[in-house]
Scaffold this motif. Structure first.
Motif, PDB file in Angstrom:
ATOM      1  N   TRP A   1       0.824  -1.212   0.000  1.00 57.23           N
ATOM      2  CA  TRP A   1       0.000   0.000   0.000  1.00 57.23           C
ATOM      3  C   TRP A   1       0.856   1.258   0.000  1.00 57.23           C
ATOM      4  CZ3 TRP A   1      -4.547  -0.330  -1.860  1.00 57.23           C
ATOM      5  CH2 TRP A   1      -5.278  -1.505  -1.715  1.00 57.23           C
TER       6      TRP A   1
ATOM      7  N   ILE B   1      -9.042 -15.661   2.658  1.00 57.52           N
ATOM      8  CA  ILE B   1      -9.303 -16.401   3.887  1.00 57.52           C
ATOM      9  C   ILE B   1     -10.800 -16.362   4.156  1.00 57.52           C
ATOM     10  CG2 ILE B   1      -7.385 -16.684   5.493  1.00 57.52           C
ATOM     11  CD1 ILE B   1      -7.553 -13.829   6.214  1.00 57.52           C
ATOM     12  N   PRO B   2     -11.360 -17.471   4.636  1.00 62.07           N
ATOM     13  CA  PRO B   2     -12.812 -17.530   4.821  1.00 62.07           C
ATOM     14  C   PRO B   2     -13.275 -16.648   5.975  1.00 62.07           C
ATOM     15  CG  PRO B   2     -11.765 -19.527   5.636  1.00 62.07           C
ATOM     16  CD  PRO B   2     -10.702 -18.743   4.962  1.00 62.07           C
ATOM     17  N   GLY B   3     -14.551 -16.277   5.920  1.00 61.62           N
ATOM     18  CA  GLY B   3     -15.177 -15.568   7.028  1.00 61.62           C
ATOM     19  C   GLY B   3     -14.829 -14.105   7.105  1.00 61.62           C
ATOM     20  N   VAL B   4     -14.640 -13.473   5.945  1.00 58.63           N
ATOM     21  CA  VAL B   4     -14.314 -12.055   5.937  1.00 58.63           C
ATOM     22  C   VAL B   4     -15.314 -11.360   5.012  1.00 58.63           C
ATOM     23  CG1 VAL B   4     -12.544 -10.352   5.345  1.00 58.63           C
ATOM     24  CG2 VAL B   4     -11.874 -12.553   6.262  1.00 58.63           C
ATOM     25  N   PRO B   5     -15.860 -10.197   5.404  1.00 59.55           N
ATOM     26  CA  PRO B   5     -16.756  -9.473   4.508  1.00 59.55           C
ATOM     27  C   PRO B   5     -16.083  -9.154   3.180  1.00 59.55           C
ATOM     28  CG  PRO B   5     -16.103  -8.113   6.384  1.00 59.55           C
ATOM     29  CD  PRO B   5     -15.716  -9.521   6.700  1.00 59.55           C
TER      30      PRO B   5
ATOM     31  N   HIS C   1      -5.749 -22.075   4.050  1.00 55.92           N
ATOM     32  CA  HIS C   1      -4.586 -21.295   4.423  1.00 55.92           C
ATOM     33  C   HIS C   1      -4.931 -20.287   5.509  1.00 55.92           C
ATOM     34  CE1 HIS C   1      -1.945 -22.889   1.374  1.00 55.92           C
ATOM     35  NE2 HIS C   1      -3.032 -22.982   0.688  1.00 55.92           N
TER      36      HIS C   1
ATOM     37  N   ILE D   1      -4.734 -18.959  -0.899  1.00 54.48           N
ATOM     38  CA  ILE D   1      -3.835 -17.903  -0.437  1.00 54.48           C
ATOM     39  C   ILE D   1      -4.562 -16.559  -0.393  1.00 54.48           C
ATOM     40  CG2 ILE D   1      -1.812 -16.527  -1.090  1.00 54.48           C
ATOM     41  CD1 ILE D   1      -0.553 -19.044  -2.195  1.00 54.48           C
TER      42      ILE D   1
ATOM     43  N   ALA E   1      -4.303  -2.276   7.281  1.00 54.25           N
ATOM     44  CA  ALA E   1      -4.700  -3.523   6.622  1.00 54.25           C
ATOM     45  C   ALA E   1      -3.930  -4.700   7.195  1.00 54.25           C
ATOM     46  CB  ALA E   1      -4.461  -3.412   5.120  1.00 54.25           C
TER      47      ALA E   1
ATOM     48  N   ALA F   1     -13.514  -6.309   2.335  1.00 57.30           N
ATOM     49  CA  ALA F   1     -12.226  -6.375   3.025  1.00 57.30           C
ATOM     50  C   ALA F   1     -11.167  -7.077   2.190  1.00 57.30           C
ATOM     51  CB  ALA F   1     -12.394  -7.085   4.361  1.00 57.30           C
TER      52      ALA F   1
ATOM     53  N   PHE G   1      -2.601   3.255   5.674  1.00 55.81           N
ATOM     54  CA  PHE G   1      -3.618   2.315   5.218  1.00 55.81           C
ATOM     55  C   PHE G   1      -3.059   0.888   5.214  1.00 55.81           C
ATOM     56  CE2 PHE G   1      -6.192   0.445   1.725  1.00 55.81           C
ATOM     57  CZ  PHE G   1      -7.445   0.645   2.297  1.00 55.81           C
TER      58      PHE G   1
ATOM     59  N   ILE H   1     -10.341  -6.467  -0.777  1.00 57.43           N
ATOM     60  CA  ILE H   1      -9.537  -5.478  -1.502  1.00 57.43           C
ATOM     61  C   ILE H   1      -8.328  -5.081  -0.662  1.00 57.43           C
ATOM     62  CG2 ILE H   1      -9.571  -3.194  -2.597  1.00 57.43           C
ATOM     63  CD1 ILE H   1     -12.657  -3.516  -2.713  1.00 57.43           C
ATOM     64  N   LEU H   2      -8.557  -5.016   0.624  1.00 56.07           N
ATOM     65  CA  LEU H   2      -7.520  -4.617   1.561  1.00 56.07           C
ATOM     66  C   LEU H   2      -6.484  -5.724   1.753  1.00 56.07           C
ATOM     67  CD1 LEU H   2      -7.796  -1.953   3.268  1.00 56.07           C
ATOM     68  CD2 LEU H   2      -8.406  -3.406   5.180  1.00 56.07           C
ATOM     69  N   ILE H   3      -6.984  -6.945   1.834  1.00 54.40           N
ATOM     70  CA  ILE H   3      -6.172  -8.040   2.354  1.00 54.40           C
ATOM     71  C   ILE H   3      -5.483  -8.842   1.263  1.00 54.40           C
ATOM     72  CG2 ILE H   3      -6.420 -10.283   3.454  1.00 54.40           C
ATOM     73  CD1 ILE H   3      -8.493  -9.037   5.232  1.00 54.40           C
TER      74      ILE H   3
ATOM     75  N   LEU I   1      -7.323 -11.146  11.925  1.00 53.87           N
ATOM     76  CA  LEU I   1      -8.088 -12.229  11.303  1.00 53.87           C
ATOM     77  C   LEU I   1      -7.399 -13.567  11.514  1.00 53.87           C
ATOM     78  CD1 LEU I   1      -9.108 -10.729   7.844  1.00 53.87           C
ATOM     79  CD2 LEU I   1     -10.617 -11.260   9.741  1.00 53.87           C
ATOM     80  N   ARG I   2      -6.069 -13.574  11.364  1.00 49.94           N
ATOM     81  CA  ARG I   2      -5.320 -14.827  11.451  1.00 49.94           C
ATOM     82  C   ARG I   2      -5.173 -15.318  12.892  1.00 49.94           C
ATOM     83  NH1 ARG I   2      -5.135 -17.306   7.088  1.00 49.94           N
ATOM     84  NH2 ARG I   2      -3.787 -16.715   5.371  1.00 49.94           N
TER      85      ARG I   2
ATOM     86  N   TYR J   1      -5.266  -5.588  10.562  1.00 48.86           N
ATOM     87  CA  TYR J   1      -6.551  -6.265  10.404  1.00 48.86           C
ATOM     88  C   TYR J   1      -6.334  -7.731  10.020  1.00 48.86           C
ATOM     89  CZ  TYR J   1     -11.158  -7.370   8.460  1.00 48.86           C
ATOM     90  OH  TYR J   1     -12.358  -7.949   8.179  1.00 48.86           O
ATOM     91  N   LEU J   2      -5.411  -7.948   9.082  1.00 46.90           N
ATOM     92  CA  LEU J   2      -5.115  -9.314   8.631  1.00 46.90           C
ATOM     93  C   LEU J   2      -4.530 -10.148   9.766  1.00 46.90           C
ATOM     94  CD1 LEU J   2      -5.035 -11.282   6.323  1.00 46.90           C
ATOM     95  CD2 LEU J   2      -2.916 -10.268   5.551  1.00 46.90           C
TER      96      LEU J   2
ATOM     97  N   ARG K   1      -8.943 -14.078  16.048  1.00 51.34           N
ATOM     98  CA  ARG K   1     -10.355 -14.445  15.990  1.00 51.34           C
ATOM     99  C   ARG K   1     -10.726 -15.572  16.921  1.00 51.34           C
ATOM    100  NH1 ARG K   1     -12.599 -14.752   9.934  1.00 51.34           N
ATOM    101  NH2 ARG K   1     -10.712 -15.965   9.660  1.00 51.34           N
TER     102      ARG K   1
END
Lengths: 64, 264
Positions: free
Chosen positions: A25, B160-164, B264, B157, A52, B167, A48, B169-171, A59-60, A55-56, A63
């Motif tokens: 980014w 990843i499941p369970g993401v709106p 993954h 890769i 991001a 998001a 940004f 685009i970001l990830i 998520l990993r 956030y990732l 959660r």
């Protein structure tokens, strides 16, 4: 898998995500700056990207 | 930035020259032959050494092992159990040869950094870690593609499941960059930078101590301290060298595990 190896994995995964967040980014922001002759996109892109990446990481690892 | 070896030689007598990146630029033994350099020779030497050691260690395998057989089996057992079985799981045996080769090759080449008379860590020349990381890169992607098929593997890769949905685009760019750029880059540069910095550190204290010896009496007195620090750092370097070989192999095993995993 025992825990020191998990820690090692988590540590380098997190490090990798933060690095790629800044690189991707931040790089896009830098490109936009060059293209539009501006100097705000780089900063915006870095922030940004860091967001991001965090956030990732959440998520990993956050959660469950 | 990179002084040539000849230039370094030329200015040696005007005071102390702190060691820098130019000290890693070793000239070829044979003029004009860019392959006859110390790092390349060391890489070949390490392969010879490792081969001889493990052939001797496994040639006369007995139920009650000799010291040599025990040493060889300990190293093999460490890689197989700690890095293979514990990390990869039930199909680990397929990958043990690669992990074992990687571990012993990096370990021996790193330890060359503190072996008297050799004293140059091969991995402080960045091309060696680059090639090793490139091999690991192809190995784990190949395994992933073979296991899931190329589309499912890339999908695993990128999403990843369970993401709106927005998001992604970001990830997704971050995931792609991590798998295809950052992983091989960090793998190689971590090994390179550790070996480079460690060798430079030893050079500073050893060459510094030597230079202090040639100074006035006050400087001669502090010279031994420099050598003491150099000796302490040598032990520290030994630790770092083992650790880096371990981390490189461990991360390779973890990447293979990730490529084999269902999601993954």
């Amino acid at each position: 898998m025992n825990s020191p190896k998990n820690d090692e994995n988590a540590f380098w995964t997190i490090f990798g995500y933060m690095l790629s967040g800044l690189l991707i980014w931040g790089g896009i922001g830098y490109g936009l700056d060059r293209w539009l002759d501006n100097d705000l996109f780089l900063l915006g892109g870095l922030i940004f990207g860091m967001g991001a990446a965090l956030y990732l990481i959440w998520l990993r690892f956050g959660r469950n | 930035m990179f002084r040539s070896y000849a230039a370094t030689e030329g200015v040696k007598d005007e005071g102390f020259n702190p060691p820098d990146a130019g000290d890693f630029n070793l000239p070829p033994f044979i003029d004009g032959n860019t392959f006859a350099t110390k790092p390349i020779l060391l890489a070949f030497f390490s392969v010879t050494l490792i081969s001889i050691f493990f052939i001797l260690a496994s040639r006369k395998s007995a139920l009650v092992p000799s010291k040599l057989q025990f040493a060889g089996e300990s190293i093999y057992g460490f890689v197989r159990n700690d890095l293979g079985r514990d990390v990869i799981g039930h199909e680990f045996m397929r990958f043990v040869p690669y992990l074992f080769t990687l571990f012993t090759f990096i370990l021996v080449n790193n330890i060359f950094g503190i072996i008297p008379l050799i004293q140059f860590p091969t991995m402080s020349r960045v091309s060696f870690p680059y090639v090793l990381a490139a091999i690991t890169f192809f190995v784990f992607h190949y395994i992933g593609v073979r296991r899931h098929g190329i589309i499912a593997y890339l999908k695993g890769i990128m999403f990843i499941p369970g993401v709106p949905k927005p998001a992604y685009i970001l990830i997704t760019p971050l995931e792609l960059a991590t798998y295809f750029i950052v992983r091989p880059m960090t793998l190689s540069l971590r090994l390179f930078a550790n070996m480079f910095a460690g060798h430079l550190l030893l050079l500073v204290f050893i060459l510094g101590g030597e230079h202090l010896l040639s100074g006035v009496i006050g400087l001669k007195v502090v010279s031994p301290f420099s050598f003491v620090v150099a000796i302490a750092l040598t032990f520290f370097e030994f630790m770092v060298q083992c650790l880096q070989a371990y981390i490189f192999t461990l991360l390779t095993a973890l990447y293979i595990t990730g490529a084999l995993a269902d999601e993954h």
